[in-house]
Design a protein around this motif. Structure first.
Motif, PDB file in Angstrom:
ATOM      1  N   GLY A  25      62.960  31.941  47.989  1.00  0.00           N
ATOM      2  CA  GLY A  25      62.052  30.907  47.514  1.00  0.00           C
ATOM      3  C   GLY A  25      62.582  29.532  47.854  1.00  0.00           C
ATOM      4  O   GLY A  25      63.784  29.269  47.744  1.00  0.00           O
ATOM      5  N   THR A  26      61.692  28.647  48.295  1.00  0.00           N
ATOM      6  CA  THR A  26      62.102  27.272  48.589  1.00  0.00           C
ATOM      7  C   THR A  26      60.941  26.318  48.402  1.00  0.00           C
ATOM      8  O   THR A  26      59.774  26.695  48.527  1.00  0.00           O
ATOM      9  CB  THR A  26      62.655  27.143  50.023  1.00  0.00           C
ATOM     10  OG1 THR A  26      63.237  25.845  50.191  1.00  0.00           O
ATOM     11  CG2 THR A  26      61.553  27.320  51.061  1.00  0.00           C
ATOM     12  N   ASP A  27      61.274  25.088  48.088  1.00  0.00           N
ATOM     13  CA  ASP A  27      60.348  23.966  48.170  1.00  0.00           C
ATOM     14  C   ASP A  27      60.711  23.251  49.463  1.00  0.00           C
ATOM     15  O   ASP A  27      61.887  23.081  49.759  1.00  0.00           O
ATOM     16  CB  ASP A  27      60.551  23.043  46.963  1.00  0.00           C
ATOM     17  CG  ASP A  27      59.535  21.914  46.912  1.00  0.00           C
ATOM     18  OD1 ASP A  27      58.523  21.982  47.634  1.00  0.00           O
ATOM     19  OD2 ASP A  27      59.762  20.965  46.148  1.00  0.00           O
ATOM     20  N   ALA A  28      59.736  22.854  50.242  1.00  0.00           N
ATOM     21  CA  ALA A  28      60.040  22.305  51.569  1.00  0.00           C
ATOM     22  C   ALA A  28      59.382  20.939  51.770  1.00  0.00           C
ATOM     23  O   ALA A  28      58.577  20.754  52.678  1.00  0.00           O
ATOM     24  CB  ALA A  28      59.588  23.281  52.643  1.00  0.00           C
ATOM     25  N   GLU A  32      66.266  16.717  55.764  1.00  0.00           N
ATOM     26  CA  GLU A  32      66.510  17.659  56.828  1.00  0.00           C
ATOM     27  C   GLU A  32      66.823  19.050  56.258  1.00  0.00           C
ATOM     28  O   GLU A  32      67.064  19.988  57.018  1.00  0.00           O
ATOM     29  CB  GLU A  32      67.705  17.187  57.674  1.00  0.00           C
ATOM     30  CG  GLU A  32      67.612  15.786  58.211  1.00  0.00           C
ATOM     31  CD  GLU A  32      66.468  15.580  59.225  1.00  0.00           C
ATOM     32  OE1 GLU A  32      65.992  16.573  59.841  1.00  0.00           O
ATOM     33  OE2 GLU A  32      66.028  14.455  59.378  1.00  0.00           O
ATOM     34  N   TYR A  33      66.780  19.178  54.958  1.00  0.00           N
ATOM     35  CA  TYR A  33      67.129  20.456  54.342  1.00  0.00           C
ATOM     36  C   TYR A  33      66.101  21.536  54.670  1.00  0.00           C
ATOM     37  O   TYR A  33      66.399  22.511  55.347  1.00  0.00           O
ATOM     38  CB  TYR A  33      67.250  20.301  52.822  1.00  0.00           C
ATOM     39  CG  TYR A  33      68.475  19.560  52.369  1.00  0.00           C
ATOM     40  CD1 TYR A  33      69.714  20.189  52.325  1.00  0.00           C
ATOM     41  CD2 TYR A  33      68.406  18.226  51.979  1.00  0.00           C
ATOM     42  CE1 TYR A  33      70.849  19.523  51.905  1.00  0.00           C
ATOM     43  CE2 TYR A  33      69.532  17.541  51.563  1.00  0.00           C
ATOM     44  CZ  TYR A  33      70.749  18.190  51.524  1.00  0.00           C
ATOM     45  OH  TYR A  33      71.866  17.516  51.111  1.00  0.00           O
ATOM     46  N   THR A  34      64.905  21.391  54.134  1.00  0.00           N
ATOM     47  CA  THR A  34      63.809  22.316  54.431  1.00  0.00           C
ATOM     48  C   THR A  34      62.516  21.534  54.471  1.00  0.00           C
ATOM     49  O   THR A  34      62.267  20.699  53.607  1.00  0.00           O
ATOM     50  CB  THR A  34      63.684  23.425  53.363  1.00  0.00           C
ATOM     51  OG1 THR A  34      63.632  22.836  52.064  1.00  0.00           O
ATOM     52  CG2 THR A  34      64.832  24.408  53.429  1.00  0.00           C
ATOM     53  N   TYR A  35      61.704  21.818  55.463  1.00  0.00           N
ATOM     54  CA  TYR A  35      60.382  21.194  55.529  1.00  0.00           C
ATOM     55  C   TYR A  35      59.475  22.080  56.369  1.00  0.00           C
ATOM     56  O   TYR A  35      59.932  22.972  57.088  1.00  0.00           O
ATOM     57  CB  TYR A  35      60.463  19.777  56.101  1.00  0.00           C
ATOM     58  CG  TYR A  35      60.931  19.683  57.539  1.00  0.00           C
ATOM     59  CD1 TYR A  35      60.021  19.536  58.582  1.00  0.00           C
ATOM     60  CD2 TYR A  35      62.294  19.741  57.851  1.00  0.00           C
ATOM     61  CE1 TYR A  35      60.457  19.441  59.897  1.00  0.00           C
ATOM     62  CE2 TYR A  35      62.731  19.643  59.167  1.00  0.00           C
ATOM     63  CZ  TYR A  35      61.807  19.495  60.182  1.00  0.00           C
ATOM     64  OH  TYR A  35      62.238  19.418  61.490  1.00  0.00           O
ATOM     65  N   VAL A  36      58.188  21.846  56.259  1.00  0.00           N
ATOM     66  CA  VAL A  36      57.200  22.598  57.029  1.00  0.00           C
ATOM     67  C   VAL A  36      56.823  21.775  58.247  1.00  0.00           C
ATOM     68  O   VAL A  36      56.362  20.634  58.120  1.00  0.00           O
ATOM     69  CB  VAL A  36      55.963  22.915  56.173  1.00  0.00           C
ATOM     70  CG1 VAL A  36      54.920  23.652  57.005  1.00  0.00           C
ATOM     71  CG2 VAL A  36      56.352  23.745  54.946  1.00  0.00           C
ATOM     72  N   ALA A  39      53.635  23.183  63.063  1.00  0.00           N
ATOM     73  CA  ALA A  39      53.068  24.516  63.284  1.00  0.00           C
ATOM     74  C   ALA A  39      52.938  25.318  61.989  1.00  0.00           C
ATOM     75  O   ALA A  39      52.497  26.471  62.012  1.00  0.00           O
ATOM     76  CB  ALA A  39      53.934  25.289  64.275  1.00  0.00           C
ATOM     77  N   GLY A  40      53.346  24.700  60.858  1.00  0.00           N
ATOM     78  CA  GLY A  40      53.256  25.388  59.576  1.00  0.00           C
ATOM     79  C   GLY A  40      54.429  26.298  59.275  1.00  0.00           C
ATOM     80  O   GLY A  40      54.350  27.139  58.374  1.00  0.00           O
ATOM     81  N   THR A  41      55.531  26.117  60.005  1.00  0.00           N
ATOM     82  CA  THR A  41      56.715  26.961  59.834  1.00  0.00           C
ATOM     83  C   THR A  41      57.768  26.247  58.987  1.00  0.00           C
ATOM     84  O   THR A  41      58.046  25.060  59.205  1.00  0.00           O
ATOM     85  CB  THR A  41      57.323  27.315  61.201  1.00  0.00           C
ATOM     86  OG1 THR A  41      56.346  27.974  61.991  1.00  0.00           O
ATOM     87  CG2 THR A  41      58.545  28.209  61.040  1.00  0.00           C
ATOM     88  N   ILE A  42      58.353  26.973  58.043  1.00  0.00           N
ATOM     89  CA  ILE A  42      59.476  26.417  57.283  1.00  0.00           C
ATOM     90  C   ILE A  42      60.647  26.243  58.233  1.00  0.00           C
ATOM     91  O   ILE A  42      61.056  27.185  58.910  1.00  0.00           O
ATOM     92  CB  ILE A  42      59.874  27.337  56.113  1.00  0.00           C
ATOM     93  CG1 ILE A  42      58.716  27.499  55.135  1.00  0.00           C
ATOM     94  CG2 ILE A  42      61.100  26.778  55.385  1.00  0.00           C
ATOM     95  CD1 ILE A  42      58.966  28.551  54.070  1.00  0.00           C
ATOM     96  N   THR A  43      61.192  25.048  58.296  1.00  0.00           N
ATOM     97  CA  THR A  43      62.293  24.785  59.220  1.00  0.00           C
ATOM     98  C   THR A  43      63.312  23.879  58.530  1.00  0.00           C
ATOM     99  O   THR A  43      63.199  23.576  57.355  1.00  0.00           O
ATOM    100  CB  THR A  43      61.750  24.130  60.519  1.00  0.00           C
ATOM    101  OG1 THR A  43      62.801  24.050  61.483  1.00  0.00           O
ATOM    102  CG2 THR A  43      61.192  22.743  60.246  1.00  0.00           C
ATOM    103  N   GLY A  44      64.342  23.488  59.285  1.00  0.00           N
ATOM    104  CA  GLY A  44      65.373  22.621  58.734  1.00  0.00           C
ATOM    105  C   GLY A  44      66.730  23.291  58.659  1.00  0.00           C
ATOM    106  O   GLY A  44      66.921  24.448  59.072  1.00  0.00           O
ATOM    107  N   TYR A  45      67.680  22.549  58.144  1.00  0.00           N
ATOM    108  CA  TYR A  45      69.072  23.001  58.050  1.00  0.00           C
ATOM    109  C   TYR A  45      69.191  24.310  57.280  1.00  0.00           C
ATOM    110  O   TYR A  45      69.842  25.264  57.740  1.00  0.00           O
ATOM    111  CB  TYR A  45      69.891  21.903  57.374  1.00  0.00           C
ATOM    112  CG  TYR A  45      71.275  22.296  56.930  1.00  0.00           C
ATOM    113  CD1 TYR A  45      72.276  22.590  57.856  1.00  0.00           C
ATOM    114  CD2 TYR A  45      71.597  22.343  55.579  1.00  0.00           C
ATOM    115  CE1 TYR A  45      73.557  22.936  57.445  1.00  0.00           C
ATOM    116  CE2 TYR A  45      72.878  22.682  55.159  1.00  0.00           C
ATOM    117  CZ  TYR A  45      73.855  22.975  56.093  1.00  0.00           C
ATOM    118  OH  TYR A  45      75.111  23.318  55.668  1.00  0.00           O
TER     119      TYR A  45
END
Length: 235
Positions: A25-28, A32-36, A39-45
């Motif tokens: 589970g994540t909030d994005a 640079e930690y987590t973001y969408v 393309a709608g993909t969870i990405t980041g460090y």
């Protein structure tokens, strides 16, 4: 599987079985930690970090987005096996969940943003995202504050004049700096909110999964992968 069920499974070695994926589970909301991404993909460090762990530990990993204030309750209830997302380790949170070793440091100085001339935090109405260390700090200080489920809602409330100030992890974020400039706001006041670094959390007592995560982190630290990810995302 509920949290209690997950612990029982760990005793028999089933919680990490390849036939059963773990749910992350994540909030994005922020680089640079987590973001969408676009393309709608969870990405980041932390996405790169967790993907490495899942590969090294031969885990099947599913990702699920949730508001930040749902992450710790979600791992406690068994909705998630692991939660992350720039999650600072504090004693208050340690009472609820078990944390991995820290894999990223934080700056304890946090800033309030607001329009020039806004009152000091002790006299203001502050907007803050619920479930964060920033909310806990405001509560401990006895300040007046209003919570919002998401960071964009906090910033909208500030822009609309519903609150005098907003408190959050703003000072290192280019996306927030753009918002501050566009709205004619400023970084007005700072306070120290110390923590023990950033880590991921699992249900209390799920030592099998916790040991697996820490083992992968140890290996990534030894072979330079962790430093490489830090350099990619934060330098």
């Amino acid at each position: 599987m509920s949290c209690v069920g997950a612990i029982a499974a760990a005793v028999t070695g089933l919680v990490l079985a390849s036939s059963e994926p773990i749910t992350i589970g994540t909030d994005a909301p922020f680089p640079e930690y987590t973001y969408v991404d676009a393309a709608g993909t969870i990405t980041g460090y932390e996405r790169d970090l967790m993907d490495q762990i899942c590969t090294r530990a031969a885990l099947r990993c599913d990702w699920e987005l949730a508001n930040f204030d749902q992450l710790i309750p979600g791992v406690m209830s068994g909705r998630f096996d692991v939660v992350l997302g720039g999650m600072a380790v504090t004693e208050e949170r340690r009472a609820l969940v078990d944390f991995t070793q820290s894999y990223h440091g934080t700056d304890p100085e946090e800033w309030y943003i607001g329009p020039p001339g806004a009152p000091a935090p002790s006299a203001a109405l502050v907007g803050v995202q619920s479930g964060t260390v920033h909310e806990a700090h405001l509560r401990q200080m006895g300040y007046r504050y209003t919570v919002f489920p998401t960071e964009p809602q906090v910033l909208k409330a500030l822009a609309d004049g519903q609150v005098d100030l907003a408190l959050g992890p703003f000072q290192t974020r280019s996306d927030i700096q753009d918002f501050v400039a566009a709205q004619g706001l400023d970084y007005l006041y700072s306070e120290m909110i110390p923590d023990d670094g950033v880590a991921m959390a699992v249900c209390k007592g799920n030592t099998d999964l916790l040991d697996t995560l820490n083992g992968a982190l140890d290996a990534m630290r030894r072979d330079g992968t962790l430093a490489s990810l830090e350099a990619r995302w934060f330098e």
